[in-house]
Design an enzyme around this catalytic site. Structure first.
Site, PDB file in Angstrom:
ATOM      1  CB  ALA A  18      15.247  94.724  74.533  1.00  0.00           C
ATOM      2  CB  ALA A  19      18.378  94.154  79.041  1.00  0.00           C
ATOM      3  N   PRO A  20      15.790  93.137  80.751  1.00  0.00           N
ATOM      4  CG  PRO A  20      14.944  91.940  82.561  1.00  0.00           C
ATOM      5  CD  PRO A  20      15.086  93.336  82.034  1.00  0.00           C
ATOM      6  N   GLY A  21      14.336  91.484  79.021  1.00  0.00           N
ATOM      7  CA  GLY A  21      13.743  90.815  77.870  1.00  0.00           C
ATOM      8  C   GLY A  21      12.309  90.365  78.021  1.00  0.00           C
ATOM      9  CE  LYS A  32       6.943  96.576  78.945  1.00  0.00           C
ATOM     10  NZ  LYS A  32       7.737  96.838  80.141  1.00  0.00           N
ATOM     11  CD  GLU A  45      19.820  97.223  78.037  1.00  0.00           C
ATOM     12  OE1 GLU A  45      18.592  97.299  78.048  1.00  0.00           O
ATOM     13  OE2 GLU A  45      20.545  98.095  78.591  1.00  0.00           O
ATOM     14  CG  ASP A  57       9.733  99.000  78.869  1.00  0.00           C
ATOM     15  OD1 ASP A  57       8.887  99.757  79.382  1.00  0.00           O
ATOM     16  OD2 ASP A  57      10.218  98.025  79.456  1.00  0.00           O
ATOM     17  CB  CYS A  72       7.828 100.567  85.339  1.00  0.00           C
ATOM     18  SG  CYS A  72       9.555 100.817  85.744  1.00  0.00           S
TER      19      CYS A  72
HETATM   20  N1  SAM Z   1      11.856  96.249  78.249  1.00  0.00           N
HETATM   21  C1  SAM Z   1      12.598  95.577  79.298  1.00  0.00           C
HETATM   22  C2  SAM Z   1      11.850  94.334  79.711  1.00  0.00           C
HETATM   23  O1  SAM Z   1      10.639  94.238  79.471  1.00  0.00           O
HETATM   24  O2  SAM Z   1      12.474  93.419  80.264  1.00  0.00           O
HETATM   25  C3  SAM Z   1      12.885  96.521  80.438  1.00  0.00           C
HETATM   26  C4  SAM Z   1      13.633  97.738  80.013  1.00  0.00           C
HETATM   27  S1  SAM Z   1      14.098  98.831  81.299  1.00  0.00           S
HETATM   28  C5  SAM Z   1      12.623  99.585  81.731  1.00  0.00           C
HETATM   29  C6  SAM Z   1      14.947 100.083  80.433  1.00  0.00           C
HETATM   30  C7  SAM Z   1      16.248  99.657  79.804  1.00  0.00           C
HETATM   31  O3  SAM Z   1      16.820 100.803  79.166  1.00  0.00           O
HETATM   32  C8  SAM Z   1      17.286  99.142  80.780  1.00  0.00           C
HETATM   33  O4  SAM Z   1      17.698  97.853  80.423  1.00  0.00           O
HETATM   34  C9  SAM Z   1      18.441 100.139  80.661  1.00  0.00           C
HETATM   35  O5  SAM Z   1      19.707  99.519  80.735  1.00  0.00           O
HETATM   36  C10 SAM Z   1      18.221 100.752  79.293  1.00  0.00           C
HETATM   37  N2  SAM Z   1      18.815 102.096  79.153  1.00  0.00           N
HETATM   38  C11 SAM Z   1      19.426 102.844  80.091  1.00  0.00           C
HETATM   39  N3  SAM Z   1      19.845 104.022  79.566  1.00  0.00           N
HETATM   40  C12 SAM Z   1      19.500 104.010  78.281  1.00  0.00           C
HETATM   41  C13 SAM Z   1      19.679 104.936  77.212  1.00  0.00           C
HETATM   42  N4  SAM Z   1      20.278 106.103  77.399  1.00  0.00           N
HETATM   43  N5  SAM Z   1      19.226 104.578  76.002  1.00  0.00           N
HETATM   44  C14 SAM Z   1      18.595 103.396  75.816  1.00  0.00           C
HETATM   45  N6  SAM Z   1      18.394 102.500  76.799  1.00  0.00           N
HETATM   46  C15 SAM Z   1      18.840 102.798  78.013  1.00  0.00           C
END
Ligand code: SAM
Length: 432
Positions: free
Chosen positions: A109-112, A114, A132, A177, A230
């Site tokens: 979810a980070a940074p948030g 969605k 996250e 995501d 993305c």
């Molecule tokens: N959904 C967020 C938004 O809209 O702001 C963006 C999310 S970003 C595309 C993907 C996220 O997955 C990152 O914050 C990352 O730290 C986290 N991530 C990295 N490795 C991961 C893992 N093995 N399992 C789950 N999440 C992971």
């Protein structure tokens, strides 16, 4: 045009076919920018102090001009009226089609961005659980939760598999995501170009499949799962969905019908490229077969409500009051057992007992509406900037904790004493 890896461009030729030349030309222009309106805080887009143009990917999504600088420093951004988000990134929540009252998990979810959209669609009902795995990113997520005024939510930092197995079948909807190779970030973030390689694409695909398999546990029977990235590559998108469906016969594709963006070989998925006026996103929607199971009961009792809250609100915020050490939280009703799930916030931090006196929190005010607060100080363009810088200002309110509002949106609070407002805007958020 900045240089993109030739292997990547070969893949793009396969994806875009005869449109490929247009893509190359398009990449010479500036990146698309956007904002998503936060319905928890605002009803009308015309409140914004800059020009916007409707974007097709989300009901409350808008383009903003590339020349619009300092959007994140505007008082309305501090107030949580909107979230700055790349336009095509808004598409995944549109596919999720969140309805009021639903329980929704945002697993990565980070940074948030969605999560903010999901909370806006829930409109103060149901539950948004945002997870996250990376701890310091989870703190940024929490800070955005507070800014957007989300009260019916949980923020956690947990491994997807641990979280989703413990919360088996709990959610109506789950969003994954996933972390990806970021091919749709090339214009916004040149670092993504440097980090790109075929090996990275393939290793991302393995990680994405693993996260998606974990996420599947948390979806209730009859519930829905949206997967997004993305990036453009087949392996990280259609490939992950196909492999997931081969291994998970209890899921099926949802036909998303006519939608924005570009059709894919899957009826459940859409791809957005710069040619469709977004930096780049892929989203797919799946359904878990079967009938839904019964809900879990809540397990904690409510603590006493401090009398100071009755002095602040006409009606104290609803929820279960939970005391943890000196801190008091207002937790949404009906939460499952959260132990061992890395929860860093459940509901809203109402405040803290300091030497037996209750001191309310910034987050409490950010999630409140002016009409429910007894003392509200509405500030103009000049005064709000002073407030956001942490300065003391004049107040015509009676003595006591006072919400500070800008254009009718609560942006923080202070304490009125003899017609002066002692500033309580958090130091880390102040305007420089
Ligand atoms: N959904 C967020 C938004 O809209 O702001 C963006 C999310 S970003 C595309 C993907 C996220 O997955 C990152 O914050 C990352 O730290 C986290 N991530 C990295 N490795 C991961 C893992 N093995 N399992 C789950 N999440 C992971």
């Amino acid at each position: 045009m900045f240089e993109m890896p030739s292997e990547f461009l070969e893949e793009m030729k396969k994806i875009l076919g005869e449109d490929y030349d247009l893509y190359e030309k398009c990449m010479e222009k500036e990146a698309f920018r956007g904002i998503a309106l936060n319905r928890l805080k605002v009803k009308d887009v015309n409140i914004l102090p800059f020009d916007v143009e409707k974007c097709p990917f989300y009901k409350d999504g808008y383009y903003i001009s590339c020349d619009e600088k300092g959007v994140g420093n505007t008082p309305l951004h501090h107030a949580g009226a909107f979230y700055v988000q790349e336009p095509s990134a808004m598409s995944a929540v549109s596919l999720l089609d969140v309805q009021e009252g639903e329980k929704v998990l945002d697993l990565c979810a980070a940074p948030g961005g969605k999560s903010a959209q999901i909370a806006s669609c829930l409109n103060g009902t149901g539950l948004i659980w945002s997870n996250e795995v990376v701890k310091n990113r989870a703190q940024i997520l929490l800070s955005n939760f507070e800014r957007m005024g989300i009260s019916k939510g949980v923020v956690s930092s947990c491994y997807p598999d641990v979280l989703c197995r413990k919360l088996e079948g709990y959610f109506d909807k789950v969003l994954v995501d996933a972390p990806c190779s970021g091919e749709g970030m090339f214009r916004k973030n040149p670092e993504a170009v440097k980090e790109w390689s075929r090996e990275h694409v393939l290793s991302c695909a393995e990680r994405q499949l693993s996260i998606l398999k974990s996420a599947a546990h948390a979806v209730k029977n009859g519930g829905e799962l949206v997967y997004s990235t993305c990036t453009f590559s087949y392996e990280e998108n259609e490939g992950v969905i196909r492999r997931f469906l081969e291994e998970n016969a209890d899921f099926e594709m949802c036909d998303i019908g006519e939608h924005f963006g570009r059709k894919t070989e899957l009826p459940c998925a859409v791809r957005i490229t710069p040619l469709e006026k977004g930096e780049g996103h892929f989203a797919a929607k799946l359904r878990k077969k079967g009938e839904s199971v019964s809900e879990r009961p809540c397990i904690e009792k409510s603590a006493d409500i401090p009398k100071e809250l009755e002095d602040i609100f006409y009606e104290v915020p609803k929820g279960r009051y939970v005391l943890n050490g000196d801190k008091l939280y207002i937790v949404p009703n009906g939460l499952p057992d959260i132990k061992g799930l890395g929860v860093i916030r459940a509901g809203v931090l109402a405040g803290e007992f300091v030497k037996k006196r209750f001191e309310p929190s910034h987050a409490l005010f950010m999630s409140a509406k002016t009409e429910n607060v007894k003392r509200v100080l509405e500030l103009d363009d000049e005064n709000i900037k002073e407030f956001l810088k942490g300065m003391e200002i004049d107040s015509d309110c009676e003595n006591g904790y006072t919400a500070v509002s800008y254009k009718g949106i609560i942006t923080g609070y202070g304490k009125t004493s003899n017609r002066r407002l002692k500033n309580k805007y958090p130091k880390g958020l102040r305007l420089k």
